[in-house]
Write an enzyme that holds these catalytic residues in place. Structure first.
Site, short mmCIF file in Angstrom:
data_model
loop_
_atom_site.label_atom_id
_atom_site.label_comp_id
_atom_site.label_asym_id
_atom_site.label_seq_id
_atom_site.Cartn_x
_atom_site.Cartn_y
_atom_site.Cartn_z
N GLU A 134 43.02 37.44 42.42
CA GLU A 134 42.81 38.71 43.11
C GLU A 134 42.25 38.55 44.52
OE1 GLU A 134 41.50 41.26 39.09
OE2 GLU A 134 40.13 41.08 40.81
N HIS B 227 34.04 27.15 37.00
CA HIS B 227 33.68 28.45 37.59
C HIS B 227 32.28 28.48 38.21
CE1 HIS B 227 36.82 30.37 34.63
NE2 HIS B 227 37.31 29.38 35.37
N TYR C 95 45.45 31.02 29.03
CA TYR C 95 46.30 29.88 29.40
C TYR C 95 47.31 29.54 28.31
CZ TYR C 95 43.16 29.11 33.34
OH TYR C 95 42.42 29.26 34.48
N GLN D 128 34.38 21.34 38.05
CA GLN D 128 34.59 21.98 39.35
C GLN D 128 33.33 22.02 40.20
OE1 GLN D 128 36.11 25.86 38.29
NE2 GLN D 128 37.88 25.00 37.22
N TYR E 223 34.05 44.87 39.37
CA TYR E 223 35.43 44.45 39.64
C TYR E 223 36.21 44.08 38.37
CZ TYR E 223 34.36 45.21 44.44
OH TYR E 223 34.03 45.85 45.63
#
Length: 366
Positions: free
Chosen positions: A241, A147, A262, A83, A251
């Site tokens: 979220e 991430h 998953y 990513q 958070y």
């Protein structure tokens, strides 16, 4: 026997209605492709003359003006893995005076093998970047491909906020303020750290951290009326979220979550805990959100004030109607054009959307 068919029909209608209610509705809309033939336009921004700077994840910065693409030179080596790659781009609030552009990207510089999220600035001169200056580099490097987070936003006071995901190490990074990753950060425009950051005076803490307990925030925007920082983040399977970011708040990831692994197993049994923030909204199933912008113009009638979020997984632009900071309605725009990566409101008041393997489109309301 005569009663059975109507009853079956009523049951089927009820089932279909319930199924539809669980998903955003489709809204009739149109679009115009304004920048064609892009692969993964991770981020883009508008220059004062109306032209655009566009990042391609593979490591290219494009200037687009008058239907012409020009490659900007002066980029460092970009670490492209999973990513990660060349990600977001924003202008300095005083760009017209200083020509400064800010970037997020993955870099292999620093400690360890692999790479991690990096924030830098440079001066744009014609088709080149000059005086490249790294402002923040997450440590340590890792070969994990997930991430990186990486959205950038300047607030109304000129502070730069950026996100870094947990880099796939949820057990260690997000809840530990002595470590990078799984955080929202705040720095000054020159890379120094504001002395009123919530952990500035805490021993061993990463002083640039503004909030923590995040998984992978790939959406961040400034509320046009309140000036608050809004983010969204990827959950695992379920539990994406929307959050409003406040200084020093936790958070919750991965201690609390509305998602599961998953493979269908649980990693936590709780969705709430004292001292941890609840999301403003969450999705189950996950939509895989990326990109985020408010509509703050008169170009779309009563859509003004709505929040737009891209869906990578289901390939649409999710329009959220808000009331008292609650999502009361969701509608699908630009349905099935491709994976929606980034969303911005242009200086002309129209919404522009970066879509993978298509380009950047202008949203038109019918």
């Amino acid at each position: 026997m005569k009663l059975k068919l109507p009853i079956i029909c009523l049951i089927l209608i009820s089932i279909l209605t319930c199924a539809q209610d669980k998903n955003p509705t489709n809204t009739e809309n149109d679009y115009k492709i304004v920048v064609p033939e892009l692969n993964i336009p991770w981020g883009f921004t508008f220059l004062p003359d109306g032209s655009m700077l566009i990042t391609e994840k593979a490591g290219e910065l494009i200037h687009y003006k008058n239907e012409k693409k020009t490659t900007i030179s002066g980029l460092p080596e970009i670490y492209v893995r999973g990513q990660g790659g060349f990600m977001d781009v924003v202008l300095h609030p005083n760009f017209e005076d200083n020509n400064l552009v800010y970037f997020s990207y993955a870099s292999s510089e620093g400690e360890g093998n692999g790479g991690n999220t990096t924030i830098a600035k440079a001066k744009l001169e014609n088709t080149s970047l000059k005086d490249w200056n790294v402002l923040y580099k997450a440590e340590p490097n890792t070969r994990r491909g997930q991430h990186f987070g990486s959205r950038l936003v300047f607030d109304k006071d000129g502070y730069l906020y950026f996100t870094i995901g947990d880099r796939g190490d949820r057990e260690v990074n997000p809840q530990d303020i002595t470590r990078d990753c799984g955080k929202v950060y705040r720095i000054n425009d020159d890379g120094t750290i504001p002395t009123d950051n919530p952990f500035f005076n805490k021993e061993s803490a990463k002083k640039a951290i503004y909030s923590y307990g995040h998984r992978n925030p790939q959406g961040m925007t400034l509320h046009p009326k309140t000036g608050a920082i809004w983010t969204h983040e990827h959950g695992p399977k379920g539990g994406d979220e929307i959050n409003i970011i406040e200084a020093g708040k936790n958070y919750g990831w991965p201690v609390i979550s509305y998602g599961i692994n998953y493979n269908g197993t649980k990693f936590t049994d709780i969705t709430e805990k004292e001292g941890m923030e609840q999301p403003l909204h969450y999705w189950d199933p996950s939509i895989a959100p990326s990109g985020m912008a408010f509509i703050d113009s008169d170009k779309y009638g009563d859509w003004n004030g709505n929040l737009l979020i891209g869906s990578l997984k289901f390939q649409y632009l999710d329009m959220c109607t808000l009331k008292n900071n609650k999502v009361v309605k969701e509608e699908r725009l630009l349905n099935r054009l491709g994976r929606v990566r980034c969303v911005e409101q242009g200086p002309d008041g129209y919404i522009y959307v970066g879509i993978e393997n298509l380009g950047i489109v202008k949203l038109i309301r019918k």
